[in-house]
Design a protein around this motif. Sequence first.
Motif, PDB file in Angstrom:
ATOM      1  N   TYR A   9     -90.908   9.067 169.147  1.00 34.19           N
ATOM      2  CA  TYR A   9     -90.607  10.274 168.378  1.00 34.19           C
ATOM      3  C   TYR A   9     -89.133  10.321 167.963  1.00 34.19           C
ATOM      4  O   TYR A   9     -88.751  11.151 167.149  1.00 34.19           O
ATOM      5  N   LEU A  10     -88.314   9.440 168.503  1.00 30.38           N
ATOM      6  CA  LEU A  10     -86.906   9.369 168.105  1.00 30.38           C
ATOM      7  C   LEU A  10     -86.698   8.463 166.894  1.00 30.38           C
ATOM      8  O   LEU A  10     -85.603   8.416 166.346  1.00 30.38           O
ATOM      9  N   SER A  11     -87.750   7.780 166.466  1.00 30.47           N
ATOM     10  CA  SER A  11     -87.574   6.806 165.394  1.00 30.47           C
ATOM     11  C   SER A  11     -87.232   7.466 164.061  1.00 30.47           C
ATOM     12  O   SER A  11     -86.345   7.011 163.362  1.00 30.47           O
ATOM     13  N   ARG A  12     -87.923   8.532 163.697  1.00 30.13           N
ATOM     14  CA  ARG A  12     -87.640   9.186 162.405  1.00 30.13           C
ATOM     15  C   ARG A  12     -86.259   9.837 162.360  1.00 30.13           C
ATOM     16  O   ARG A  12     -85.531   9.647 161.396  1.00 30.13           O
ATOM     17  N   PRO A  13     -85.864  10.602 163.382  1.00 29.57           N
ATOM     18  CA  PRO A  13     -84.500  11.161 163.326  1.00 29.57           C
ATOM     19  C   PRO A  13     -83.410  10.089 163.333  1.00 29.57           C
ATOM     20  O   PRO A  13     -82.399  10.229 162.650  1.00 29.57           O
ATOM     21  N   LEU A  14     -83.644   8.999 164.077  1.00 31.79           N
ATOM     22  CA  LEU A  14     -82.658   7.917 164.111  1.00 31.79           C
ATOM     23  C   LEU A  14     -82.552   7.246 162.748  1.00 31.79           C
ATOM     24  O   LEU A  14     -81.451   6.968 162.260  1.00 31.79           O
ATOM     25  N   THR A  15     -83.691   7.013 162.103  1.00 33.01           N
ATOM     26  CA  THR A  15     -83.681   6.418 160.768  1.00 33.01           C
ATOM     27  C   THR A  15     -83.027   7.364 159.765  1.00 33.01           C
ATOM     28  O   THR A  15     -82.239   6.935 158.913  1.00 33.01           O
ATOM     29  N   PHE A  16     -83.356   8.644 159.852  1.00 32.78           N
ATOM     30  CA  PHE A  16     -82.769   9.620 158.934  1.00 32.78           C
ATOM     31  C   PHE A  16     -81.258   9.700 159.116  1.00 32.78           C
ATOM     32  O   PHE A  16     -80.504   9.727 158.132  1.00 32.78           O
ATOM     33  N   LEU A  17     -80.794   9.736 160.369  1.00 33.27           N
ATOM     34  CA  LEU A  17     -79.359   9.784 160.631  1.00 33.27           C
ATOM     35  C   LEU A  17     -78.668   8.519 160.112  1.00 33.27           C
ATOM     36  O   LEU A  17     -77.578   8.586 159.535  1.00 33.27           O
ATOM     37  N   GLY A  18     -79.319   7.376 160.286  1.00 35.89           N
ATOM     38  CA  GLY A  18     -78.764   6.132 159.761  1.00 35.89           C
ATOM     39  C   GLY A  18     -78.670   6.154 158.245  1.00 35.89           C
ATOM     40  O   GLY A  18     -77.679   5.707 157.664  1.00 35.89           O
ATOM     41  N   LEU A  19     -79.712   6.681 157.575  1.00 38.51           N
ATOM     42  CA  LEU A  19     -79.675   6.787 156.117  1.00 38.51           C
ATOM     43  C   LEU A  19     -78.592   7.749 155.655  1.00 38.51           C
ATOM     44  O   LEU A  19     -77.925   7.517 154.639  1.00 38.51           O
ATOM     45  N   LEU A  20     -78.410   8.836 156.399  1.00 38.68           N
ATOM     46  CA  LEU A  20     -77.359   9.800 156.070  1.00 38.68           C
ATOM     47  C   LEU A  20     -75.977   9.158 156.200  1.00 38.68           C
ATOM     48  O   LEU A  20     -75.127   9.305 155.314  1.00 38.68           O
TER      49      LEU A  20
END
Length: 139
Positions: A9-20
């Motif tokens: 469940y941490l994969s999407r926020p981690l990916t989003f933060l990386g994209l940001l």
Amino acid sequence: MNLTNMPSYLSRPLTFLGLLLLSHACYSAYEHSTLLTISPQSSSLKPTATFSLPPSASLPLDISLETILSVIMICAGLVVGAEELKPITWRAWAGKVERENGGVGPFQGLEDRLGFVDIRAKRKEFADWVRDQDSDGKR
């Protein structure tokens, strides 16, 4: 740091933060290159017509590190959120797909061989024909 133990469940926020962070690093690099093209003698601070950077001009260390960190975060988020890996052997994978699809395997098109001559069947037919000719000739 083992990424396989990280909850999925941490994969999407981690990916989003990386994209940001990556978008911020790209904007910072754009801003830095724009500031280098501004002529210091110009009082109106308009960009010059030619885009020529001095050979010593490069991105600051913080922008480079932010870019590297963001790419690592994106990759980690995508790896953590990836599906379960398929079996390595083709036979095991094809058998699993065949069981899931009710007997239709991924290599069904190769087994049907539409438009190709079945060499083994033709060889067997020829061998049978030769045997029949030999048996007819001996009688």
